[in-house]
Design a protein around this motif. Structure first.
Motif: not given
Length: 316
Positions: A118-126, A130-134, A43-46
């Protein structure tokens, strides 16, 4: 090197509100660059076109400026570099984040964590969400470290996030981190475990020991056995292990192994006994579970000669 900006505390709150593997990948980044085929979407912001690609120029850990953030950043560095010592009550093996992310994530060539924020939050299929850096850090703690999660407001977790924010200075959300790469072999050849064992004896025992127990978390981490990662970690997948081996091993000659050699080594290493992940059935709740996770069942199949490698590798 550039000093940390005064507003890093706000950056931490924004980006957090990681990492060993994972990260992992897996490194924290073991999973941060996987393909849609593996049911993981970032998930990335513009961002502007200029921000899409950035230069590797992290601030030095030797030059952390005085101020209220310094103590947390330095503590975070220690937690990443010597996790099994600095956070021993949370770690269930003899690994550190540096075991996969060399130099506490500073090494540009080995699953670098520079810019990871720069990569978080991110959707992770596992995880199926959506997963935060924490949350990503804690994922590595229970999988790669075979331990337990940090409390969300703990000094340890806050320090690790502060450290990652520091080494991510100047890397905007959504930026393309050319140096991060990905430890993932897209097309893993059918491995030969016996050949992998022979190659391991020739090239790996000096650092990782004959029995895979290793010689030190940051010099030769345990590759199997009680003090290694469990089979819920990203590295317990054939595609991840083979990719990591080929990209980073042997030390001083990374990239010299063929796909076949890396696959043979991965198969030998992952066919050895290791701690078991208790929640396999909860992973990939929305589908897309890969076949190449080397669970206890598959390890037993290797030992009794019944494993179907074509099926195991069919999703890669």
């Amino acid at each position: 090197m550039k000093p940390i900006v005064a507003g890093v505390a706000g950056t931490v709150l924004l980006a957090g509100a990681i990492f060993v593997g994972t990260f992992v990948s897996d490194k924290i980044t073991v999973d941060s660059n996987v393909s849609e085929k593996e049911a993981t979407v970032q998930t990335q912001l513009p961002t502007t076109a200029a921000a899409q690609s950035v230069v590797y120029a992290p601030p030095s850990i030797e030059e952390v400026p005085e101020g209220p953030m310094k103590e947390a950043i330095l503590y975070g560095y220690e937690l990443v570099n010597n996790t099994h010592v600095a956070a021993d009550e949370y770690v269930g093996n003899q690994l550190s984040c540096t075991s996969c992310h060399a130099g506490a994530g500073y090494d540009e060539q080995a699953s670098s964590l520079v810019g990871v924020m720069a990569n978080y939050p991110q959707y992770i299929g596992r995880s199926g969400g959506v997963v935060t850096i924490e949350e990503r850090i804690n994922g590595c703690m229970v999988r790669s470290m075979n331990g337990k999660k940090f409390e969300m407001n703990s000094d340890e977790l806050e320090a690790m996030v502060a450290y990652f924010a520091y080494i991510s200075e100047g890397v905007p959300i959504g930026a393309k981190r050319e140096w991060a790469g990905t430890s993932d072999m897209k097309n893993v050849p059918i491995p030969n475990v016996a050949d992998g064992e022979e190659l391991y004896a020739q090239s790996c025992i000096a650092c990782h020991a004959t029995d895979g127990a290793g010689t030190g978390a940051n010099t030769g981490p345990a590759l199997w056995g009680d003090n290694s990662f469990n089979d819920g970690a990203g590295m317990a997948r054939m595609s991840k292990m083979a990719g990591y081996i080929q990209n980073n091993m042997p030390i001083g000659a990374a990239g010299t192994l063929t796909d076949q050699e890396a696959a043979d080594l991965a198969a030998f290493i992952l066919s050895q006994d290791r701690p078991e992940w208790a929640n396999h059935e909860k992973d990939w709740p929305k589908g897309g579970r890969p076949n190449d996770i080397m669970t206890k069942e598959k390890r037993e199949q290797v030992k009794n000669g019944t494993i179907d490698w074509e099926k195991v590798l069919s999703t890669n």
